[in-house]
Design a protein around this motif. Sequence first.
Motif, PDB file in Angstrom:
ATOM      1  N   GLN A   9      -2.016   3.914  -0.115  1.00 37.14           N
ATOM      2  CA  GLN A   9      -1.842   4.733   0.021  1.00 37.14           C
ATOM      3  C   GLN A   9      -0.317   5.473  -0.722  1.00 37.14           C
ATOM      4  OE1 GLN A   9      -0.819   3.866   4.345  1.00 37.14           O
ATOM      5  NE2 GLN A   9      -2.976   4.549   4.863  1.00 37.14           N
ATOM      6  N   ARG A  10       0.331   4.425  -1.043  1.00 35.72           N
ATOM      7  CA  ARG A  10       1.554   4.404  -1.771  1.00 35.72           C
ATOM      8  C   ARG A  10       0.972   5.451  -3.550  1.00 35.72           C
ATOM      9  NH1 ARG A  10       3.913  -1.314  -3.035  1.00 35.72           N
ATOM     10  NH2 ARG A  10       3.767  -1.263  -1.221  1.00 35.72           N
ATOM     11  N   VAL A  11      -0.477   4.263  -3.150  1.00 28.86           N
ATOM     12  CA  VAL A  11      -0.330   4.898  -5.523  1.00 28.86           C
ATOM     13  C   VAL A  11      -1.464   6.569  -4.919  1.00 28.86           C
ATOM     14  CG1 VAL A  11      -1.605   4.761  -7.024  1.00 28.86           C
ATOM     15  CG2 VAL A  11      -0.697   2.898  -6.644  1.00 28.86           C
ATOM     16  N   GLY A  12      -1.777   6.581  -3.687  1.00 30.98           N
ATOM     17  CA  GLY A  12      -2.649   8.181  -3.436  1.00 30.98           C
ATOM     18  C   GLY A  12      -1.117   9.293  -3.248  1.00 30.98           C
ATOM     19  N   GLN A  13      -0.416   8.462  -2.719  1.00 29.72           N
ATOM     20  CA  GLN A  13       0.559   9.948  -2.768  1.00 29.72           C
ATOM     21  C   GLN A  13       1.505  10.155  -4.014  1.00 29.72           C
ATOM     22  OE1 GLN A  13       3.215   7.780   0.971  1.00 29.72           O
ATOM     23  NE2 GLN A  13       1.500   8.480   2.566  1.00 29.72           N
TER      24      GLN A  13
END
Length: 369
Positions: free
Chosen positions: A75-79
């Motif tokens: 989620q962190r990388v995607g955001q």
Amino acid sequence: MSGPNDNYDPKQVAALSPEVIDGYVADALSAIEAAGSSEELKQARLAHNGDRSPLALANREIGALPPAARKEVGQRVGQARSQVARAIAARQEVLADQELAKALVEERIDMTLPVQVVPQGAVHPVTAIIDKMVDVFVALGYEVAEGPELEAEWYNFDALNLPSDHPARGEQDTLWIEPIEDAKLLRTQTSPVQAREMLTRDLPLYIVSPGKVYRSDEYDATHLPVFHQLEGLVIDKGISMADLRGTLDHFAKAMFGDVATRMRPHYFPFTEPSAEVDLECFVCHGESVGNPDRPCRTCRSEGWIEWGGCGVVNPRVLRACGIDPDEYSGFAFGMGIERTVMFRNGAPDIRDFVEGDIRFSRSLLGGAR
């Protein structure tokens, strides 16, 4: 049965920590904001959001993490990648507007500056004069007729009352097509069109036939082996020489303005009586005749210029084409189209018509009356 592997490398997780990802994003946003052109923005996109960018490489590392860490890091990388992509799109819109505004200022066209106009072509004088000549007769109710340039001997000579021993049939005037036994030739006049029309059309007949003709003539200042003629033919009841004279007077005025015509007796096999049509010299109007102080080069101080031939259709021609001369009569006329142009515009050399110099065409069209 083994349980889930909850153990993972803390160093690997640290490389995908919020601090590291935020640093990647900060570097990307800084590079995007610093891009001053679409090309610089393209380089920033490749460096920070391309396949080899830090965020892309970090995204590949997620698969190597234990299941317990994948969701949060993913989620962190995607955001982060989405944030960078939005920043690139926003910056691209700004740069596009700036570059368009700059182009409108720097690339505008000064309409007051002189330009080099690409030279245009010109209608050939023969084509232009044919249109004018035909328009005169179409306005009188005539129809335009055309025929083949490769013609049969019968249409070109026999149907027009030219006997077999007539000099025009010889090689000095006629271009015959081999084998000679086929009796084919390049038409020496547009009169064969008249014979064809009399054989195929219903009466009364009012036609003009412009076209190309061929003679075995020398190529010089006054002769061409290939030139153009316009001939007219009327077949109706009660047609006389007076109708012919009125028609030619109207035609001459339409072509040359207020000019007089005259007829001189002549001989043509296909008309009887026959005449040559002369135009009053439109340069000197006859004032040069007998006046050595005012010579005229156009008419050679004769006061008149030969234009063409005409006459009442010979009854033998009518019979050859299946028309009863006791019921119908008619007249025919013909003149050279190049000669008409030369009269109207003062062209001194007929060879100019075939040399292909566009300056010649422009000069005549510009001086046409």
